[in-house]
Scaffold this motif. Structure first.
Motif, PDB file in Angstrom:
ATOM      1  N   GLY A 188       0.851  -1.193   0.000  1.00  0.00           N
ATOM      2  CA  GLY A 188       0.000   0.000   0.000  1.00  0.00           C
ATOM      3  C   GLY A 188       0.876   1.229   0.000  1.00  0.00           C
ATOM      4  N   PRO A 189       0.308   2.386   0.300  1.00  0.00           N
ATOM      5  CA  PRO A 189       1.133   3.591   0.406  1.00  0.00           C
ATOM      6  C   PRO A 189       2.216   3.402   1.484  1.00  0.00           C
ATOM      7  CG  PRO A 189      -1.193   4.148   0.396  1.00  0.00           C
ATOM      8  CD  PRO A 189      -1.116   2.657   0.501  1.00  0.00           C
ATOM      9  N   GLU A 190       3.366   4.061   1.272  1.00  0.00           N
ATOM     10  CA  GLU A 190       4.493   3.909   2.208  1.00  0.00           C
ATOM     11  C   GLU A 190       4.111   4.241   3.645  1.00  0.00           C
ATOM     12  OE1 GLU A 190       7.475   6.557   0.696  1.00  0.00           O
ATOM     13  OE2 GLU A 190       7.375   5.588  -1.267  1.00  0.00           O
ATOM     14  N   THR A 191       3.178   5.172   3.795  1.00  0.00           N
ATOM     15  CA  THR A 191       2.843   5.630   5.140  1.00  0.00           C
ATOM     16  C   THR A 191       1.719   4.823   5.782  1.00  0.00           C
ATOM     17  OG1 THR A 191       1.392   7.204   4.090  1.00  0.00           O
ATOM     18  CG2 THR A 191       3.536   8.029   4.779  1.00  0.00           C
ATOM     19  N   ALA A 192       1.238   3.796   5.094  1.00  0.00           N
ATOM     20  CA  ALA A 192       0.121   3.031   5.654  1.00  0.00           C
ATOM     21  C   ALA A 192       0.639   1.894   6.529  1.00  0.00           C
ATOM     22  CB  ALA A 192      -0.746   2.477   4.535  1.00  0.00           C
ATOM     23  N   LEU A 193      -0.001   1.722   7.664  1.00  0.00           N
ATOM     24  CA  LEU A 193       0.253   0.545   8.490  1.00  0.00           C
ATOM     25  C   LEU A 193      -0.695  -0.539   7.998  1.00  0.00           C
ATOM     26  CD1 LEU A 193       1.333  -0.924  11.051  1.00  0.00           C
ATOM     27  CD2 LEU A 193      -0.560   0.135  12.293  1.00  0.00           C
ATOM     28  N   LEU A 194      -0.141  -1.666   7.575  1.00  0.00           N
ATOM     29  CA  LEU A 194      -0.969  -2.764   7.073  1.00  0.00           C
ATOM     30  C   LEU A 194      -1.056  -3.839   8.145  1.00  0.00           C
ATOM     31  CD1 LEU A 194       0.476  -3.124   3.445  1.00  0.00           C
ATOM     32  CD2 LEU A 194      -1.410  -1.680   4.237  1.00  0.00           C
ATOM     33  N   ARG A 195      -2.271  -4.323   8.358  1.00  0.00           N
ATOM     34  CA  ARG A 195      -2.458  -5.419   9.309  1.00  0.00           C
ATOM     35  C   ARG A 195      -3.116  -6.577   8.586  1.00  0.00           C
ATOM     36  NH1 ARG A 195      -4.869  -1.826  14.230  1.00  0.00           N
ATOM     37  NH2 ARG A 195      -2.912  -1.409  15.297  1.00  0.00           N
ATOM     38  N   LEU A 196      -2.557  -7.770   8.774  1.00  0.00           N
ATOM     39  CA  LEU A 196      -3.130  -8.976   8.175  1.00  0.00           C
ATOM     40  C   LEU A 196      -3.938  -9.698   9.243  1.00  0.00           C
ATOM     41  CD1 LEU A 196      -3.246 -10.987   5.725  1.00  0.00           C
ATOM     42  CD2 LEU A 196      -1.277 -12.128   6.763  1.00  0.00           C
ATOM     43  N   TYR A 197      -5.225  -9.865   8.973  1.00  0.00           N
ATOM     44  CA  TYR A 197      -6.115 -10.574   9.896  1.00  0.00           C
ATOM     45  C   TYR A 197      -6.406 -11.969   9.351  1.00  0.00           C
ATOM     46  CZ  TYR A 197      -7.441  -6.381  12.574  1.00  0.00           C
ATOM     47  OH  TYR A 197      -7.437  -5.288  13.379  1.00  0.00           O
ATOM     48  N   ARG A 198      -6.426 -12.956  10.223  1.00  0.00           N
ATOM     49  CA  ARG A 198      -7.025 -14.245   9.858  1.00  0.00           C
ATOM     50  C   ARG A 198      -8.349 -14.319  10.603  1.00  0.00           C
ATOM     51  NH1 ARG A 198      -3.717 -17.873  11.895  1.00  0.00           N
ATOM     52  NH2 ARG A 198      -5.085 -18.462  13.584  1.00  0.00           N
ATOM     53  N   ALA A 199      -9.450 -14.484   9.854  1.00  0.00           N
ATOM     54  CA  ALA A 199     -10.773 -14.459  10.478  1.00  0.00           C
ATOM     55  C   ALA A 199     -10.822 -15.447  11.634  1.00  0.00           C
ATOM     56  CB  ALA A 199     -11.843 -14.798   9.441  1.00  0.00           C
ATOM     57  N   GLY A 200     -11.170 -14.947  12.795  1.00  0.00           N
ATOM     58  CA  GLY A 200     -11.240 -15.790  13.979  1.00  0.00           C
ATOM     59  C   GLY A 200      -9.901 -15.925  14.697  1.00  0.00           C
ATOM     60  N   GLY A 201      -8.828 -15.444  14.071  1.00  0.00           N
ATOM     61  CA  GLY A 201      -7.493 -15.604  14.669  1.00  0.00           C
ATOM     62  C   GLY A 201      -6.797 -14.290  14.971  1.00  0.00           C
ATOM     63  N   GLY A 202      -7.499 -13.171  14.733  1.00  0.00           N
ATOM     64  CA  GLY A 202      -6.923 -11.859  15.026  1.00  0.00           C
ATOM     65  C   GLY A 202      -5.835 -11.477  14.046  1.00  0.00           C
ATOM     66  N   ILE A 203      -4.956 -10.558  14.505  1.00  0.00           N
ATOM     67  CA  ILE A 203      -3.901 -10.044  13.635  1.00  0.00           C
ATOM     68  C   ILE A 203      -2.745 -11.045  13.625  1.00  0.00           C
ATOM     69  CG2 ILE A 203      -2.239  -8.159  13.308  1.00  0.00           C
ATOM     70  CD1 ILE A 203      -4.267  -6.400  14.929  1.00  0.00           C
ATOM     71  N   VAL A 204      -2.322 -11.452  12.420  1.00  0.00           N
ATOM     72  CA  VAL A 204      -1.224 -12.423  12.355  1.00  0.00           C
ATOM     73  C   VAL A 204       0.065 -11.801  11.820  1.00  0.00           C
ATOM     74  CG1 VAL A 204      -2.706 -14.464  12.188  1.00  0.00           C
ATOM     75  CG2 VAL A 204      -2.038 -13.281  10.102  1.00  0.00           C
ATOM     76  N   ALA A 205      -0.018 -10.634  11.207  1.00  0.00           N
ATOM     77  CA  ALA A 205       1.205  -9.966  10.728  1.00  0.00           C
ATOM     78  C   ALA A 205       0.889  -8.487  10.530  1.00  0.00           C
ATOM     79  CB  ALA A 205       1.688 -10.577   9.422  1.00  0.00           C
ATOM     80  N   ALA A 206       1.928  -7.664  10.567  1.00  0.00           N
ATOM     81  CA  ALA A 206       1.745  -6.231  10.333  1.00  0.00           C
ATOM     82  C   ALA A 206       3.013  -5.682   9.692  1.00  0.00           C
ATOM     83  CB  ALA A 206       1.448  -5.495  11.642  1.00  0.00           C
ATOM     84  N   GLY A 207       2.866  -4.597   8.975  1.00  0.00           N
ATOM     85  CA  GLY A 207       4.041  -3.980   8.354  1.00  0.00           C
ATOM     86  C   GLY A 207       3.687  -2.600   7.851  1.00  0.00           C
ATOM     87  N   LYS A 208       4.716  -1.764   7.708  1.00  0.00           N
ATOM     88  CA  LYS A 208       4.465  -0.408   7.212  1.00  0.00           C
ATOM     89  C   LYS A 208       4.756  -0.373   5.713  1.00  0.00           C
ATOM     90  CE  LYS A 208       4.971   4.314   8.682  1.00  0.00           C
ATOM     91  NZ  LYS A 208       6.051   5.227   8.971  1.00  0.00           N
ATOM     92  N   GLY A 209       3.745  -0.032   4.935  1.00  0.00           N
ATOM     93  CA  GLY A 209       3.904   0.047   3.483  1.00  0.00           C
ATOM     94  C   GLY A 209       3.728  -1.285   2.781  1.00  0.00           C
ATOM     95  N   SER A 210       4.256  -2.352   3.389  1.00  0.00           N
ATOM     96  CA  SER A 210       4.102  -3.675   2.772  1.00  0.00           C
ATOM     97  C   SER A 210       4.251  -4.749   3.842  1.00  0.00           C
ATOM     98  CB  SER A 210       5.157  -3.881   1.685  1.00  0.00           C
ATOM     99  OG  SER A 210       6.437  -3.889   2.274  1.00  0.00           O
ATOM    100  N   LEU A 211       3.793  -5.936   3.523  1.00  0.00           N
ATOM    101  CA  LEU A 211       4.036  -7.079   4.409  1.00  0.00           C
ATOM    102  C   LEU A 211       3.965  -8.362   3.599  1.00  0.00           C
ATOM    103  CD1 LEU A 211       1.289  -8.896   5.209  1.00  0.00           C
ATOM    104  CD2 LEU A 211       0.771  -6.897   6.560  1.00  0.00           C
ATOM    105  N   SER A 212       4.660  -9.374   4.100  1.00  0.00           N
ATOM    106  CA  SER A 212       4.597 -10.710   3.509  1.00  0.00           C
ATOM    107  C   SER A 212       4.377 -11.703   4.633  1.00  0.00           C
ATOM    108  CB  SER A 212       5.914 -11.055   2.800  1.00  0.00           C
ATOM    109  OG  SER A 212       6.074 -10.217   1.690  1.00  0.00           O
ATOM    110  N   TYR A 213       3.656 -12.757   4.332  1.00  0.00           N
ATOM    111  CA  TYR A 213       3.355 -13.745   5.370  1.00  0.00           C
ATOM    112  C   TYR A 213       3.173 -15.108   4.725  1.00  0.00           C
ATOM    113  CZ  TYR A 213       0.837 -16.007   9.231  1.00  0.00           C
ATOM    114  OH  TYR A 213       0.448 -16.861  10.234  1.00  0.00           O
ATOM    115  N   ARG A 214       3.937 -16.070   5.196  1.00  0.00           N
ATOM    116  CA  ARG A 214       3.812 -17.454   4.701  1.00  0.00           C
ATOM    117  C   ARG A 214       2.716 -18.144   5.499  1.00  0.00           C
ATOM    118  NH1 ARG A 214       5.630 -19.838   0.238  1.00  0.00           N
ATOM    119  NH2 ARG A 214       7.774 -19.112   0.553  1.00  0.00           N
ATOM    120  N   THR A 215       1.658 -18.570   4.848  1.00  0.00           N
ATOM    121  CA  THR A 215       0.541 -19.190   5.571  1.00  0.00           C
ATOM    122  C   THR A 215       0.926 -20.599   5.999  1.00  0.00           C
ATOM    123  OG1 THR A 215      -0.395 -19.948   3.473  1.00  0.00           O
ATOM    124  CG2 THR A 215      -1.205 -17.867   4.326  1.00  0.00           C
TER     125      THR A 215
END
Ligand SMILES: [Zn+2]
Length: 402
Positions: free
Chosen positions: A339-366
């Motif tokens: 997303g934009p460089e200044t955006a905080l991105l949060r990855l949610y797994r439904a029912g499992g809450g936030i599983v990863a976060a990153g500023k501008g971008s994030l990657s997560y191996r499921t």
């Protein structure tokens, strides 16, 4: 004397218990960074599509007119406001009618920007609402029937039923055990507004309106739709595919006492929240196809221009090809969001809450199945690990890892 004290205590308890009061104290209204200019990051290139001017198209969803139901403006006024607000299309959903389609309005605006899509908002028994998309122009359905009857009638003609205003204070949906619904309005601007207007915030909002105008008030209302997102996650955690949309319920009418005021205007509503849809062409058919696929995210555009990419890369040997938001992916797939460089991105797994976060971008191996979705926040001030004044900005549809 005793009774007047009791009355005061009762009023105080009502104010303190009102939904939104603690949000107000927590700074969602009283302290927040001004939206200002759109932050850096720019617009991401959409994946290459066929001809026809497709790509990421922004739509104002769930709009009423005075011609066909209880809005304040005519079709011409609505489309004029949409053009001024810079949206690509308008989804009209007047109450219990598909007449705008039968009257040829989709054809009238075909090939134009904005173009028009006609849907229907169906009232079900108990006063809740269903958004019905992709219906034929001759669809007719008597309102106030049980929710399941309405859903089945929409499905019978190949339409797309979605829960409208799912956790609204005035019109909550309670038929969660009904089957066949394809999704819900995970964000509805009218619900958010109703939730956050209370005696404390109203004083602040009126002052803001006088000093800075209506759009600033809408910006102040941009809060996380906690209840609707919780409902969405609850359905997703049951393993269902559920499309999430951002809607307005725009009437351009606010009833205060017995008087109706033209607040908020269509134009400002259309600037506040849109659903961004990755469509092959600029046509109602392509929009319906993309929404059915979940190839969309919704955003508080009035906080700044935002583009979001969320895709999956399958593990080695797990097939190939682009897996977009709304699609399925195998366990082990790598999820990537940008997303934009200044955006905080949060990855949610439904029912499992936030599983990863990153500023501008994030990657997560499921490493387990689930519905994974991104929430983007516009960051105010960062102090180490603390993000002060972060504002909810955009919400993607999930990638379904199986
Ligand atoms: Zn409505």
């Amino acid at each position: 004397m005793a009774s007047s004290l009791r009355t005061r205590l009762r009023i105080a308890a009502t104010v303190l218990g009102a939904r939104g009061f603690w949000d107000a104290l927590a700074g969602r209204f009283l302290w927040q960074p001004p939206p200002g200019a759109p932050p850096g990051g720019g617009i991401l290139e959409a994946p290459p599509l066929g001809g026809g001017g497709g790509g990421w198209l922004r739509g104002a969803l769930h709009v009423h007119t005075c011609t066909y139901s209880d809005g304040a403006g005519t079709i011409e006024e609505v489309m004029g406001a949409a053009k001024a607000a810079g949206v690509d299309f308008v989804l009209l959903t007047d109450h219990n009618t598909m007449r705008p389609k039968a009257d040829g309005l989709e054809e009238r605006y075909a090939g134009q920007t904005p173009f028009l899509i006609v849907g229907d908002e169906i009232t079900v028994k108990g006063g809740a609402f269903l958004l019905a998309l992709d219906l034929p122009g001759d669809f007719q359905f008597a309102p106030n029937q049980p929710p399941q009857v309405a859903i089945d009638a929409i499905l019978a003609v190949g339409g797309l039923p979605l829960v409208s205003l799912p956790d609204d204070m005035k019109h909550p949906w309670d038929a969660w055990d009904a089957t066949g619904c394809a999704g819900l309005e995970a964000l509805n601007l009218s619900t958010v507004a109703r939730e956050h207007i209370n005696p404390l915030s109203l004083t602040w909002l009126l002052l803001l309106w006088r000093l800075k105008g209506e759009l600033t008030v809408l910006q102040a209302l941009c809060t996380r739709p906690d209840a609707s997102l919780a409902s969405w996650d609850r359905l997703l955690a049951q393993g269902k595919k559920q499309i999430g949309l951002g809607a307005l319920d725009a009437h351009a009418l606010l009833k205060i006492g017995k008087k109706k005021h033209p607040i908020p205007s269509y134009e400002n509503s259309f600037r506040a929240v849109t659903t961004h849809v990755l469509a092959e062409t600029r046509t109602p058919k392509a929009i319906h196809t993309a929404i059915r696929a979940g190839h969309c995210f919704f955003a508080y555009d009035c906080l700044g221009e935002i583009a979001l990419d969320f895709h999956a890369t399958p593990p080695p040997g797990g097939g190939q090809g682009a897996i977009l938001m709304g699609d399925g992916a195998p366990v082990g797939a790598m999820l990537t969001a940008t997303g934009p460089e200044t955006a905080l991105l949060r990855l949610y797994r439904a029912g499992g809450g936030i599983v990863a976060a990153g500023k501008g971008s994030l990657s997560y191996r499921t490493d387990r199945p689930g519905a994974y979705r991104i929430e983007a926040y516009r960051v105010g001030i960062q102090r180490g690990p603390l993000f002060l004044g972060a504002r909810p900005w955009a919400f993607t549809n999930p990638i379904y890892v199986k």
